[in-house]
Every structure is written in C-alpha cells, then in structure tokens.
Design an enzyme around this catalytic site. Structure first.
Site, PDB file in Angstrom:
ATOM      1  N   HIS A 132       0.828  -1.204   0.000  1.00 51.28           N
ATOM      2  CA  HIS A 132       0.000   0.000   0.000  1.00 51.28           C
ATOM      3  C   HIS A 132       0.862   1.254   0.000  1.00 51.28           C
ATOM      4  O   HIS A 132       1.916   1.293   0.625  1.00 51.28           O
ATOM      5  CB  HIS A 132      -1.004   0.003   1.155  1.00 51.28           C
TER       6      HIS A 132
ATOM      7  N   SER B 234      -2.801  -5.046  11.713  1.00 49.78           N
ATOM      8  CA  SER B 234      -3.852  -5.557  10.830  1.00 49.78           C
ATOM      9  C   SER B 234      -3.566  -5.193   9.374  1.00 49.78           C
ATOM     10  O   SER B 234      -3.109  -4.089   9.087  1.00 49.78           O
ATOM     11  CB  SER B 234      -5.205  -4.938  11.213  1.00 49.78           C
TER      12      SER B 234
ATOM     13  N   ASP C 172       6.283   1.624   6.431  1.00 48.95           N
ATOM     14  CA  ASP C 172       4.860   1.222   6.363  1.00 48.95           C
ATOM     15  C   ASP C 172       4.137   2.088   5.352  1.00 48.95           C
ATOM     16  O   ASP C 172       3.583   3.102   5.705  1.00 48.95           O
ATOM     17  CB  ASP C 172       4.253   1.363   7.760  1.00 48.95           C
TER      18      ASP C 172
ATOM     19  N   ASP D 148      -0.551   4.326   0.658  1.00 46.05           N
ATOM     20  CA  ASP D 148      -1.114   5.348   1.563  1.00 46.05           C
ATOM     21  C   ASP D 148      -0.440   5.235   2.926  1.00 46.05           C
ATOM     22  O   ASP D 148       0.186   4.225   3.244  1.00 46.05           O
ATOM     23  CB  ASP D 148      -2.625   5.178   1.708  1.00 46.05           C
TER      24      ASP D 148
ATOM     25  N   HIS E  42     -21.002  27.886  32.054  1.00 41.60           N
ATOM     26  CA  HIS E  42     -20.244  28.444  33.184  1.00 41.60           C
ATOM     27  C   HIS E  42     -20.317  27.431  34.331  1.00 41.60           C
ATOM     28  O   HIS E  42     -21.424  27.060  34.770  1.00 41.60           O
ATOM     29  CB  HIS E  42     -20.878  29.783  33.587  1.00 41.60           C
TER      30      HIS E  42
ATOM     31  N   THR F 269     -13.097  28.120  33.692  1.00 41.39           N
ATOM     32  CA  THR F 269     -14.124  27.428  34.472  1.00 41.39           C
ATOM     33  C   THR F 269     -15.327  27.149  33.589  1.00 41.39           C
ATOM     34  O   THR F 269     -16.191  28.002  33.390  1.00 41.39           O
ATOM     35  CB  THR F 269     -14.529  28.267  35.697  1.00 41.39           C
TER      36      THR F 269
ATOM     37  N   GLU G 128      -5.221   1.212   2.553  1.00 41.74           N
ATOM     38  CA  GLU G 128      -5.001   0.183   3.587  1.00 41.74           C
ATOM     39  C   GLU G 128      -5.143   0.765   4.977  1.00 41.74           C
ATOM     40  O   GLU G 128      -5.703   0.141   5.884  1.00 41.74           O
ATOM     41  CB  GLU G 128      -3.605  -0.427   3.402  1.00 41.74           C
ATOM     42  N   GLU G 129      -4.635   1.981   5.141  1.00 43.75           N
ATOM     43  CA  GLU G 129      -4.605   2.584   6.474  1.00 43.75           C
ATOM     44  C   GLU G 129      -5.981   3.054   6.957  1.00 43.75           C
ATOM     45  O   GLU G 129      -6.117   3.535   8.076  1.00 43.75           O
ATOM     46  CB  GLU G 129      -3.602   3.744   6.514  1.00 43.75           C
TER      47      GLU G 129
HETATM   48  N1  BES Z   1       1.818  -2.428   8.242  1.00 42.67           N
HETATM   49  C1  BES Z   1       0.662  -2.329   9.053  1.00 42.67           C
HETATM   50  C2  BES Z   1       0.195  -3.648   9.580  1.00 42.67           C
HETATM   51  C3  BES Z   1       1.076  -4.288  10.609  1.00 42.67           C
HETATM   52  C4  BES Z   1       1.526  -3.562  11.690  1.00 42.67           C
HETATM   53  C5  BES Z   1       1.381  -5.619  10.490  1.00 42.67           C
HETATM   54  C6  BES Z   1       2.313  -4.181  12.645  1.00 42.67           C
HETATM   55  C7  BES Z   1       2.150  -6.242  11.435  1.00 42.67           C
HETATM   56  C8  BES Z   1       2.625  -5.511  12.518  1.00 42.67           C
HETATM   57  C9  BES Z   1      -0.482  -1.696   8.291  1.00 42.67           C
HETATM   58  O1  BES Z   1      -0.099  -0.730   7.370  1.00 42.67           O
HETATM   59  C10 BES Z   1      -1.381  -0.997   9.277  1.00 42.67           C
HETATM   60  O2  BES Z   1      -0.925  -0.166   9.996  1.00 42.67           O
HETATM   61  N2  BES Z   1      -2.646  -1.349   9.264  1.00 42.67           N
HETATM   62  C11 BES Z   1      -3.631  -0.702  10.052  1.00 42.67           C
HETATM   63  C12 BES Z   1      -4.950  -1.207   9.552  1.00 42.67           C
HETATM   64  C13 BES Z   1      -6.156  -0.605  10.182  1.00 42.67           C
HETATM   65  C14 BES Z   1      -6.214   0.868   9.975  1.00 42.67           C
HETATM   66  C15 BES Z   1      -7.404  -1.275   9.668  1.00 42.67           C
HETATM   67  C16 BES Z   1      -3.423  -1.022  11.522  1.00 42.67           C
HETATM   68  O3  BES Z   1      -3.019  -2.136  11.873  1.00 42.67           O
HETATM   69  O4  BES Z   1      -3.653  -0.117  12.344  1.00 42.67           O
HETATM   70 ZN    ZN Z   2       0.261   1.092   8.779  1.00 42.52          ZN
END
Ligand code: BES
Ligand code: ZN
Length: 397
Positions: free
Chosen positions: A24, A337, A57, A26, A151, A253, A91-92
């Site tokens: 990815h 993920s 990443d 992004d 307030h 406040t 992906e992100e």
């Molecule tokens: N590269 C990561 C996934 C990852 C992180 C795999 C650490 C193994 C170890 C990926 O780009 C990512 O950050 N994914 C997001 C997906 C989410 C937004 C659905 C994540 O894991 O936060």
């Molecule tokens: Zn990531």
C-alpha cells in the site's frame, strides 16, 4: 471509488508459479508534525536510516519488491515466476473499496501465492515469517450534555459533565486486569494452543529491554498472558484519542458541552468485526447514563487472519530470508492488521506469505518513521532469491 489501485504484471514464465505482490502506498497522518526532525515527505538519510512517512509502512517495503523484480529483469531479461502486483491507497483506513475490486477482477488476480511485505521482523537480524494478524473494530463516541459550554459556577453540580461521563463509560470497558467487559466479547476468541505458547516462549524476547525501549514505567496487559501472547493472540480495548473541554494554556471554568473519544479493539481469530461492533454498541448504549446524548459512529475495521505453515512457499521464504539476512527466520504472529489478507484467502484461495523486513522500532504511524537501509538492501536480496525459491518449489513438487 476512492484512491486508485495500481496493477501491473509480467506473465512470461509458462509453467512457473504466479505470485501476487500486494502493498500500500497510503500512510497514516503525519501529526504531530513538529516532532519530525526532517520533513515527512522528503526522504532523508541519516546514519544508514531513511526517514519519511511511509518509509517502513509501507512504501519502502513495497519498493523493495520493485527493486528485486528490476534486478531480475536487468540481469536475465526475465523473471523466474509470473508476477502480478497490486498496490492500493486505502489500507490505512481499512481498505474499504478493495474487497469489491478483488471480487470483480478475480481472473486478473489469480495466483498461487500472495506475497506481502508490510510487517516488521521480530528484531534486527532476526527475519520472521508471520502467520497471524489481528483484526480491528474502530469507533468514535460522541457525547453531548448541553447545547453550548456552560459556566461551571452557574451550572456546575446541576448537569452532567460529558467529559466525566465519557471517562466513566471508558472505565467500564475494561477491568483492572485488562479484560474487556463487553458481554460476549470473548465468545469467538480462538485460544492459544499449548504448542504456540511454547513456541512464543522460545523466541528471543527480552521483556526488560522491550519495556525500556518504550520508555514505559511498567508493562500492562491482560492477566494470565505473556507480552507476546497479549500482542499477538489477545484482543485489547484501546482509547486512541480524547477530546473535550478546555485544554489550552491557563484555566477556564467551564463545563464542556461535548466530549469525544476514538476507541478501537484489536481482534483475534475468530472474532468478527461486525459482530463485535454490535456487541460494543449495545454495551455502550446500555452503560451510558440518560444525562447525555450518545452517538456511536463505526469507523473502519478489518478481519483477523491466521494461516497454516504447511505450504511449500513457507519453506521457500525461509531459504530466501536466510540468503538475505544470514539467519533462518522465526515464526511469529503480529498485532497489527492488514484487512485485505483474509479477502485474498477467501476470494483467490491462495495462501499469503508475510515477508516483512521492517523493524519494530521504526516508528510506523509516529513521528520520524524510518527504514533501516541495511534491512532494505538485505530485503531486496532476499526477495530476489525468494522468487527463485518459489519457482524451484514448483519443479521439485
Ligand atoms: N503495516 C501495518 C500492519 C502491521 C503492523 C502488520 C504491525 C504487522 C505488525 C499496516 O499498514 C497498518 O498499519 N494497518 C492498520 C490497519 C487498520 C487501519 C485497519 C493497523 O493495523 O492499524
Ligand atoms: Zn500502517
């Protein structure tokens, strides 16, 4: 819809396996931008590390495969495998449009194995093959207690304070032992096997160093599980951000009219993000007092994933990792993920090799994200070998 998906192929190795490369382009937001030592979108090399948003990443790891493919084409005019690449830009945010694209283009994406480099190695010098990822369910919680800020002298004590109510709601999501209190949350969790627990224990993991590296006074997680088990095989509830009331310099406040939290749960096999969303929403509405209006918004999510290690490509990857990094890989799961991985499994019926060369301390999603150039070059060599090793598995059955 959404950001473009990039596709390319080289399919001139009749009889050889077809590899689908996914990556990815992004990235997550750069803020807090003031903490970057060099501009996030100008790749800058310092001490054999390349700094930029997306360095590890995932642009750096994606680029590694392009360089390995290029090397083969330059040297031999051909590849030992058939290659398809698909690079996406969402992906992100949970790849909201990619599943449909994969389903629409199954033939163009048909392959024997999917190769993804979007994960870290276990540690520097220890290459890894990852066989499991966590999933994700992400929400925004909005509370409203009044039409405008009030307030605190004139109204304090007579109305609920949404910031405080939000804290109370959040505090009921988890117990002190780190266990999530949403009813039904653990129903589908696949427990670790004894064998897995043994294998995790054998990994070269130094808890003290890990804690120190994070600058954390103490580690915290679900009672009864080791740190690696908590990271790879247990589903935590997290608060990703909070916003309410007066946070500027000095004091004011005021009773804030609203409070907002971004929260998420990492999911493990076989939890389902949609089912978890229903359970979370029902529980949040149940515990929210009538003194505030609550709004729950589903943000992105992703399914967890886990694979068997008994396919021929895993052995090929192990040999390739050894060529690039001088050491046989360890087998890991990961806490992050990659939502599309489970779709590749279900729609293309192909196994995925997670062949990551990032490092755990490369600041993914944080300021000063970087890529170790030693790993980058080792990864190009390992990848170039990987294609040959994958081709060889076919010939030897
Ligand atoms: N590269 C990561 C996934 C990852 C992180 C795999 C650490 C193994 C170890 C990926 O780009 C990512 O950050 N994914 C997001 C997906 C989410 C937004 C659905 C994540 O894991 O936060
Ligand atoms: Zn990531």
């Amino acid at each position: 819809p959404g950001h473009p998906v990039v596709y390319g192929d080289w399919l001139h190795a009749p009889g050889a396996p077809t590899v689908l490369f996914y990556g990815h382009y992004d990235v997550q937001p750069v803020d807090p931008i003031e903490q970057w030592l060099s501009p996030p979108f100008e790749a800058t090399v310092r001490d054999n590390e390349l700094f930029a948003r997306g360095a590890t990443d995932d642009k750096g790891q994606l680029f590694m495969h392009l360089k390995a493919i290029e090397a083969h084409l330059r040297q031999d005019g051909r590849l030992p495998i058939n290659a398809r690449v698909i690079f996406e830009g969402e992906e992100e945010v949970g790849s909201p449009n990619l599943d449909a694209i994969i389903r629409q283009h199954k033939e163009e994406l048909a392959c024997d194995v999917v190769v993804i480099s979007d994960s870290p190695m276990f540690e520097k010098g220890v290459p890894s093959i990852c066989y499991g990822l966590r999933g994700l369910a992400y929400f925004q919680i909005d509370l409203r207690g009044s039409t405008t800020d009030l307030h605190s002298g004139s109204f304090g004590g007579a109305v609920a304070n949404p910031a405080f109510v939000l804290a109370q709601i959040l505090s009921q999501m988890k117990d002190r032992g780190g266990r999530v209190k949403i009813p039904g949350f653990y129903d589908d969790v696949r427990e670790l096997t004894d064998r897995e627990r043994e294998e995790f224990k054998r990994l070269p993991f130094n808890e003290k160093q890990y804690r120190k590296g994070l600058g954390a006074p103490r580690l915290h997680g679900e009672t009864g599980y080791s740190t690696l088990e908590r990271l790879w095989a247990r589903p935590p509830f997290e608060v990703n951000g909070l916003l309410s009331g007066f946070t500027g310099e000095g004091s004011k406040t005021v009773i804030p009219a609203t409070a907002m939290a971004k929260v998420s749960m990492r999911l493990v096999p076989n939890q389902d993000p949609d089912r978890i969303a229903e359970l979370f929403e029902a529980y949040a509405r149940k515990i929210a007092p009538k003194t505030v209006e609550i709004e729950l918004t589903r943000m992105h999510g992703g399914k967890p994933w886990m694979t068997e290690l008994d396919n021929r490509f895993v052995q090929a990857a192990a040999r390739a990792a050894e060529q690039g990094f001088g050491r046989t890989p360890v087998y890991t799961r990961e806490g992050g993920s990659i939502p599309v991985v489970s779709t590749f499994q279900s729609e293309l019926n192909a196994p995925t090799l997670l062949f990551g060369i990032g490092l755990p301390d490369e600041n993914a999603h944080a300021p000063n994200e970087k890529l170790d150039l030693g790993n980058f070059f080792g990864g190009i060599i390992a990848s170039a070998y990987l294609y040959e090793e994958i081709a060889a598995t076919e010939q030897h059955g």
